[in-house]
Design a protein around this motif. Structure first.
Motif, PDB file in Angstrom:
ATOM      1  N   GLU A   9       0.864  -1.212   0.046  1.00  0.00           N
ATOM      2  CA  GLU A   9      -0.020   0.149   0.042  1.00  0.00           C
ATOM      3  C   GLU A   9       0.847   1.120  -0.058  1.00  0.00           C
ATOM      4  OE1 GLU A   9      -3.506   0.460   0.063  1.00  0.00           O
ATOM      5  OE2 GLU A   9      -3.426  -1.812  -0.665  1.00  0.00           O
ATOM      6  N   VAL A  10       0.362   2.243  -0.659  1.00  0.00           N
ATOM      7  CA  VAL A  10       1.225   3.703  -0.672  1.00  0.00           C
ATOM      8  C   VAL A  10       1.244   4.384   0.719  1.00  0.00           C
ATOM      9  CG1 VAL A  10       1.331   5.731  -1.774  1.00  0.00           C
ATOM     10  CG2 VAL A  10       0.664   3.964  -3.171  1.00  0.00           C
ATOM     11  N   ILE A  11       2.307   4.863   1.135  1.00  0.00           N
ATOM     12  CA  ILE A  11       2.564   5.379   2.540  1.00  0.00           C
ATOM     13  C   ILE A  11       2.657   6.833   2.053  1.00  0.00           C
ATOM     14  CG2 ILE A  11       3.771   5.871   4.516  1.00  0.00           C
ATOM     15  CD1 ILE A  11       4.839   2.791   4.190  1.00  0.00           C
ATOM     16  N   LEU A  12       1.694   8.001   2.698  1.00  0.00           N
ATOM     17  CA  LEU A  12       1.571   9.220   2.429  1.00  0.00           C
ATOM     18  C   LEU A  12       1.995   9.838   3.597  1.00  0.00           C
ATOM     19  CD1 LEU A  12      -1.621   9.302   0.352  1.00  0.00           C
ATOM     20  CD2 LEU A  12       0.723   9.193  -0.410  1.00  0.00           C
ATOM     21  N   ASP A  13       2.162   9.249   4.732  1.00  0.00           N
ATOM     22  CA  ASP A  13       2.477   9.886   5.946  1.00  0.00           C
ATOM     23  C   ASP A  13       3.985  10.474   6.073  1.00  0.00           C
ATOM     24  OD1 ASP A  13       3.162   7.227   6.563  1.00  0.00           O
ATOM     25  OD2 ASP A  13       3.367   7.814   8.591  1.00  0.00           O
ATOM     26  N   PRO A  14       4.287  11.712   6.096  1.00  0.00           N
ATOM     27  CA  PRO A  14       5.620  12.161   6.281  1.00  0.00           C
ATOM     28  C   PRO A  14       6.165  11.888   7.703  1.00  0.00           C
ATOM     29  CG  PRO A  14       4.222  14.038   6.147  1.00  0.00           C
ATOM     30  CD  PRO A  14       3.353  12.847   6.109  1.00  0.00           C
ATOM     31  N   TRP A  15       7.378  11.575   7.947  1.00  0.00           N
ATOM     32  CA  TRP A  15       8.163  11.611   9.174  1.00  0.00           C
ATOM     33  C   TRP A  15       9.189  12.629   9.296  1.00  0.00           C
ATOM     34  CZ3 TRP A  15      12.609   9.948  11.144  1.00  0.00           C
ATOM     35  CH2 TRP A  15      12.937   9.703  12.417  1.00  0.00           C
ATOM     36  N   LYS A  16       9.431  13.217  10.150  1.00  0.00           N
ATOM     37  CA  LYS A  16      10.306  14.301  10.111  1.00  0.00           C
ATOM     38  C   LYS A  16      11.366  14.170  11.340  1.00  0.00           C
ATOM     39  CE  LYS A  16       8.119  17.882  12.887  1.00  0.00           C
ATOM     40  NZ  LYS A  16       7.734  19.310  13.035  1.00  0.00           N
ATOM     41  N   ILE A  17      12.588  14.576  11.275  1.00  0.00           N
ATOM     42  CA  ILE A  17      13.497  14.616  12.217  1.00  0.00           C
ATOM     43  C   ILE A  17      14.343  15.848  12.178  1.00  0.00           C
ATOM     44  CG2 ILE A  17      15.044  13.389  10.899  1.00  0.00           C
ATOM     45  CD1 ILE A  17      16.233  12.226  13.916  1.00  0.00           C
ATOM     46  N   SER A  18      14.404  16.452  13.326  1.00  0.00           N
ATOM     47  CA  SER A  18      15.065  17.899  13.369  1.00  0.00           C
ATOM     48  C   SER A  18      16.181  17.748  14.390  1.00  0.00           C
ATOM     49  CB  SER A  18      14.137  18.655  14.135  1.00  0.00           C
ATOM     50  OG  SER A  18      15.160  20.157  14.315  1.00  0.00           O
ATOM     51  N   LEU A  19      17.547  17.990  13.606  1.00  0.00           N
ATOM     52  CA  LEU A  19      18.730  17.909  14.415  1.00  0.00           C
ATOM     53  C   LEU A  19      18.738  19.028  15.615  1.00  0.00           C
ATOM     54  CD1 LEU A  19      21.762  17.845  12.010  1.00  0.00           C
ATOM     55  CD2 LEU A  19      20.556  16.027  13.174  1.00  0.00           C
ATOM     56  N   GLU A  20      17.879  19.909  15.555  1.00  0.00           N
ATOM     57  CA  GLU A  20      17.642  20.923  16.599  1.00  0.00           C
ATOM     58  C   GLU A  20      17.020  20.153  18.073  1.00  0.00           C
ATOM     59  OE1 GLU A  20      15.559  24.230  15.235  1.00  0.00           O
ATOM     60  OE2 GLU A  20      17.239  25.168  14.363  1.00  0.00           O
ATOM     61  N   THR A  21      15.981  19.443  17.645  1.00  0.00           N
ATOM     62  CA  THR A  21      15.268  18.558  18.501  1.00  0.00           C
ATOM     63  C   THR A  21      15.923  17.561  19.051  1.00  0.00           C
ATOM     64  OG1 THR A  21      13.056  19.465  17.670  1.00  0.00           O
ATOM     65  CG2 THR A  21      13.072  17.272  19.047  1.00  0.00           C
ATOM     66  N   LEU A  22      16.693  16.861  18.052  1.00  0.00           N
ATOM     67  CA  LEU A  22      17.303  15.561  18.568  1.00  0.00           C
ATOM     68  C   LEU A  22      18.708  15.919  19.456  1.00  0.00           C
ATOM     69  CD1 LEU A  22      18.071  12.537  17.883  1.00  0.00           C
ATOM     70  CD2 LEU A  22      19.564  13.128  15.969  1.00  0.00           C
ATOM     71  N   PHE A  23      19.306  16.824  19.139  1.00  0.00           N
ATOM     72  CA  PHE A  23      20.585  17.103  20.001  1.00  0.00           C
ATOM     73  C   PHE A  23      20.137  17.847  21.167  1.00  0.00           C
ATOM     74  CE2 PHE A  23      23.299  17.257  15.871  1.00  0.00           C
ATOM     75  CZ  PHE A  23      23.573  15.949  16.200  1.00  0.00           C
ATOM     76  N   SER A  24      18.694  18.415  21.476  1.00  0.00           N
ATOM     77  CA  SER A  24      18.394  18.944  22.747  1.00  0.00           C
ATOM     78  C   SER A  24      17.603  17.854  23.435  1.00  0.00           C
ATOM     79  CB  SER A  24      17.568  20.072  22.409  1.00  0.00           C
ATOM     80  OG  SER A  24      16.446  19.634  21.726  1.00  0.00           O
ATOM     81  N   GLY A  25      17.613  16.594  22.938  1.00  0.00           N
ATOM     82  CA  GLY A  25      17.000  15.311  23.678  1.00  0.00           C
ATOM     83  C   GLY A  25      15.773  14.968  23.423  1.00  0.00           C
ATOM     84  N   GLY A  26      15.215  15.522  22.185  1.00  0.00           N
ATOM     85  CA  GLY A  26      14.155  14.966  21.652  1.00  0.00           C
ATOM     86  C   GLY A  26      14.265  14.045  20.633  1.00  0.00           C
ATOM     87  N   GLY A  27      13.423  13.845  19.471  1.00  0.00           N
ATOM     88  CA  GLY A  27      13.496  12.807  18.699  1.00  0.00           C
ATOM     89  C   GLY A  27      12.693  13.043  17.496  1.00  0.00           C
ATOM     90  N   GLY A  28      12.212  12.258  16.525  1.00  0.00           N
ATOM     91  CA  GLY A  28      11.414  12.564  15.365  1.00  0.00           C
ATOM     92  C   GLY A  28      10.149  12.337  15.673  1.00  0.00           C
ATOM     93  N   ASP A  29       9.402  12.847  14.624  1.00  0.00           N
ATOM     94  CA  ASP A  29       7.808  12.729  14.775  1.00  0.00           C
ATOM     95  C   ASP A  29       7.234  12.681  13.461  1.00  0.00           C
ATOM     96  OD1 ASP A  29       8.017  15.609  16.551  1.00  0.00           O
ATOM     97  OD2 ASP A  29       7.678  15.942  14.379  1.00  0.00           O
TER      98      ASP A  29
END
Length: 159
Positions: A139-159
């Motif tokens: 099935e075609v996947i349309l949902d994008p997933w993002k990762i920000s280096l600003e969030t990652l290096f401040s303790g967050g992750g992707g969404d």
């Protein structure tokens, strides 16, 4: 290539990259340099590597290669970063870090495992995994997933 044991010269050299290693090519010298020499943690070799990575910039100007997804045997949803990137001659000092590492082979905290997708850079510091087909049912996947280096290096992750 300057006698460096971690370098190989020329595209047709027998010392060129194996499928189990990652190498950086230096255009001016015509040499290949082994990446992340001696590291214990690294992603499985990638398939379709022309569509599974992009370069992102961190807050201090460091550049990181963001790599996601499929290897030669399966559509994984693991995501890795290699860096900080620099001169190919220094590639042995680069290191791999897994994004959203939770010990699971497939994890709901990472993008849906997919085939035939794109990874793109947005605004220099954000990566987007978008499109593709679900590895289980095509099935075609349309949902994008993002990762920000600003969030990652401040303790967050992707969404």
């Amino acid at each position: 290539c300057g006698g460096n044991g971690a370098a190989a010269q020329g595209i047709n050299s027998r010392l060129l990259p194996s499928s189990e290693a990652c190498w950086a090519y230096d255009v001016p010298s015509g040499c290949w340099f082994a990446v992340a020499v001696g590291v214990q943690v690294a992603p499985r070799p990638r398939a379709m590597s022309n569509t599974t990575g992009t370069v992102l910039c961190d807050a201090i100007g460091g550049k990181w290669l963001l790599v996601h997804g499929e290897d030669l045997d399966f559509a994984w949803n693991d995501t890795w970063m290699l860096g900080p990137l620099g001169r190919a001659q220094d590639a042995s000092m680069w290191y791999w870090t897994e994004v959203c590492a939770d010990g699971l082979r497939q994890s709901p905290s990472r993008p849906t495992p997919r085939l035939h997708y794109s990874v793109k850079s947005v605004a220099g510091h954000m990566g987007i995994v978008v499109g593709g087909e679900n590895f289980e049912d095509d099935e075609v996947i349309l949902d994008p997933w993002k990762i920000s280096l600003e969030t990652l290096f401040s303790g967050g992750g992707g969404d």
